[in-house]
Design a protein around this motif. Structure first.
Motif, mmCIF file in Angstrom:
data_model
loop_
_atom_site.group_PDB
_atom_site.id
_atom_site.type_symbol
_atom_site.label_atom_id
_atom_site.label_comp_id
_atom_site.label_asym_id
_atom_site.label_seq_id
_atom_site.Cartn_x
_atom_site.Cartn_y
_atom_site.Cartn_z
ATOM 1 N N TYR A 96 -9.677 -14.832 11.263
ATOM 2 C CA TYR A 96 -10.302 -14.948 12.575
ATOM 3 C C TYR A 96 -9.406 -14.433 13.712
ATOM 4 O O TYR A 96 -9.816 -14.424 14.860
ATOM 5 C CB TYR A 96 -10.705 -16.395 12.844
ATOM 6 C CG TYR A 96 -11.907 -16.815 12.040
ATOM 7 C CD1 TYR A 96 -13.183 -16.433 12.430
ATOM 8 C CD2 TYR A 96 -11.767 -17.577 10.894
ATOM 9 C CE1 TYR A 96 -14.297 -16.808 11.700
ATOM 10 C CE2 TYR A 96 -12.869 -17.951 10.154
ATOM 11 C CZ TYR A 96 -14.132 -17.565 10.559
ATOM 12 O OH TYR A 96 -15.227 -17.942 9.820
ATOM 13 N N GLY A 97 -8.172 -14.039 13.403
ATOM 14 C CA GLY A 97 -7.285 -13.462 14.410
ATOM 15 C C GLY A 97 -6.648 -14.457 15.349
ATOM 16 O O GLY A 97 -6.325 -14.128 16.482
ATOM 17 N N HIS A 98 -6.435 -15.686 14.893
ATOM 18 C CA HIS A 98 -5.850 -16.729 15.726
ATOM 19 C C HIS A 98 -4.339 -16.758 15.528
ATOM 20 O O HIS A 98 -3.824 -17.413 14.624
ATOM 21 C CB HIS A 98 -6.443 -18.092 15.393
ATOM 22 C CG HIS A 98 -7.932 -18.159 15.513
ATOM 23 N ND1 HIS A 98 -8.628 -17.581 16.553
ATOM 24 C CD2 HIS A 98 -8.858 -18.749 14.727
ATOM 25 C CE1 HIS A 98 -9.914 -17.810 16.397
ATOM 26 N NE2 HIS A 98 -10.084 -18.510 15.294
ATOM 27 N N HIS A 125 -5.511 -9.928 5.259
ATOM 28 C CA HIS A 125 -6.617 -10.282 6.145
ATOM 29 C C HIS A 125 -6.380 -9.739 7.557
ATOM 30 O O HIS A 125 -7.317 -9.294 8.210
ATOM 31 C CB HIS A 125 -6.812 -11.798 6.191
ATOM 32 C CG HIS A 125 -7.429 -12.342 4.945
ATOM 33 N ND1 HIS A 125 -8.788 -12.514 4.814
ATOM 34 C CD2 HIS A 125 -6.885 -12.736 3.776
ATOM 35 C CE1 HIS A 125 -9.047 -13.003 3.619
ATOM 36 N NE2 HIS A 125 -7.904 -13.148 2.972
ATOM 37 N N CYS A 126 -5.128 -9.775 8.019
ATOM 38 C CA CYS A 126 -4.812 -9.240 9.349
ATOM 39 C C CYS A 126 -5.041 -7.736 9.405
ATOM 40 O O CYS A 126 -5.620 -7.219 10.360
ATOM 41 C CB CYS A 126 -3.355 -9.534 9.710
ATOM 42 S SG CYS A 126 -3.005 -11.254 9.991
ATOM 43 N N VAL A 127 -4.575 -7.044 8.373
ATOM 44 C CA VAL A 127 -4.717 -5.592 8.332
ATOM 45 C C VAL A 127 -6.194 -5.215 8.240
ATOM 46 O O VAL A 127 -6.650 -4.288 8.910
ATOM 47 C CB VAL A 127 -3.903 -5.001 7.153
ATOM 48 C CG1 VAL A 127 -4.216 -3.535 6.948
ATOM 49 C CG2 VAL A 127 -2.417 -5.206 7.386
ATOM 50 N N ARG A 129 -8.744 -6.785 9.349
ATOM 51 C CA ARG A 129 -9.408 -7.031 10.631
ATOM 52 C C ARG A 129 -8.810 -6.209 11.772
ATOM 53 O O ARG A 129 -9.199 -6.365 12.918
ATOM 54 C CB ARG A 129 -9.337 -8.515 10.989
ATOM 55 C CG ARG A 129 -10.170 -9.367 10.096
ATOM 56 C CD ARG A 129 -11.625 -9.112 10.373
ATOM 57 N NE ARG A 129 -12.447 -9.880 9.455
ATOM 58 C CZ ARG A 129 -13.738 -9.764 9.390
ATOM 59 N NH1 ARG A 129 -14.372 -8.925 10.168
ATOM 60 N NH2 ARG A 129 -14.422 -10.484 8.537
ATOM 61 N N LYS A 130 -7.836 -5.364 11.436
ATOM 62 C CA LYS A 130 -7.184 -4.476 12.417
ATOM 63 C C LYS A 130 -6.560 -5.252 13.574
ATOM 64 O O LYS A 130 -6.615 -4.841 14.726
ATOM 65 C CB LYS A 130 -8.160 -3.437 12.932
ATOM 66 C CG LYS A 130 -8.645 -2.494 11.849
ATOM 67 C CD LYS A 130 -9.617 -1.488 12.390
ATOM 68 C CE LYS A 130 -9.991 -0.471 11.362
ATOM 69 N NZ LYS A 130 -10.951 -0.852 10.406
ATOM 70 N N ASN A 131 -5.951 -6.398 13.243
ATOM 71 C CA ASN A 131 -5.260 -7.209 14.237
ATOM 72 C C ASN A 131 -3.777 -6.835 14.187
ATOM 73 O O ASN A 131 -2.991 -7.444 13.475
ATOM 74 C CB ASN A 131 -5.464 -8.697 13.941
ATOM 75 C CG ASN A 131 -4.944 -9.572 15.035
ATOM 76 O OD1 ASN A 131 -4.086 -9.173 15.812
ATOM 77 N ND2 ASN A 131 -5.458 -10.782 15.110
ATOM 78 N N ASP A 132 -3.408 -5.812 14.942
ATOM 79 C CA ASP A 132 -2.055 -5.261 14.878
ATOM 80 C C ASP A 132 -0.994 -6.247 15.342
ATOM 81 O O ASP A 132 0.089 -6.316 14.759
ATOM 82 C CB ASP A 132 -1.970 -3.976 15.711
ATOM 83 C CG ASP A 132 -2.833 -2.863 15.136
ATOM 84 O OD1 ASP A 132 -3.111 -2.899 13.918
ATOM 85 O OD2 ASP A 132 -3.239 -1.967 15.912
#
Length: 141
Positions: A96-98, A125-127, A129-132
């Motif tokens: 969820y990018g938290h 999961h971070c990669v 979702r493209k959450n750099d």
């Protein structure tokens, strides 16, 4: 001193596990911190323990990792998170990018290298979702 060994609040473990999952999903850092401290919940709990919505039979597939692309529950299945079987709370926070929630879980001892049912770590999961920013933070940790 007489109240030290007394349980003043009844703990419903089922309600606690549901609460920690919802706190991580909604990025309620205060509630997650409170549950982790007061209820003595492990930050390495997996989604299977928190939710009965599992899609793979662990008795048949024990010890095997399956390709997420061949999973019945794909990203286009109506669930934004896809298949979360075997995911820890840290996986869910990363999904969820938290970033603050992820750091809180890491401070409480969450395993950064824990793999889910498909062999993915929270970093995957971070990669995905493209959450750099969160990806860089996990790489530093």
């Amino acid at each position: 001193m007489q109240y030290v060994d007394k349980l003043l609040i009844a703990k419903d473990t089922n309600q606690i596990t549901i609460s920690i999952l919802e706190a991580v999903r909604t990025n309620d850092v205060r509630a997650a911190y409170r549950i982790l401290v007061l209820a003595d919940v492990s930050p390495n709990m997996i989604y299977d323990e928190l939710n009965n919505d599992v899609h793979h039979d662990p008795s048949v597939t024990y010890g095997k990792l399956f390709d997420p692309a061949s999973c019945d529950v794909k990203d286009d299945s109506g669930k934004p998170e896809g298949c979360l079987q075997g995911c820890s709370l840290l996986h869910i926070a990363c999904q969820y990018g938290h970033s603050i929630m992820a750091e809180l879980l890491l401070l409480f001892g969450a395993d950064i290298n824990k793999q889910d049912f498909h062999g993915r770590t929270p970093l995957h999961h971070c990669v995905r979702r493209k959450n750099d920013a969160l990806t860089k933070h996990l790489l530093k940790r």
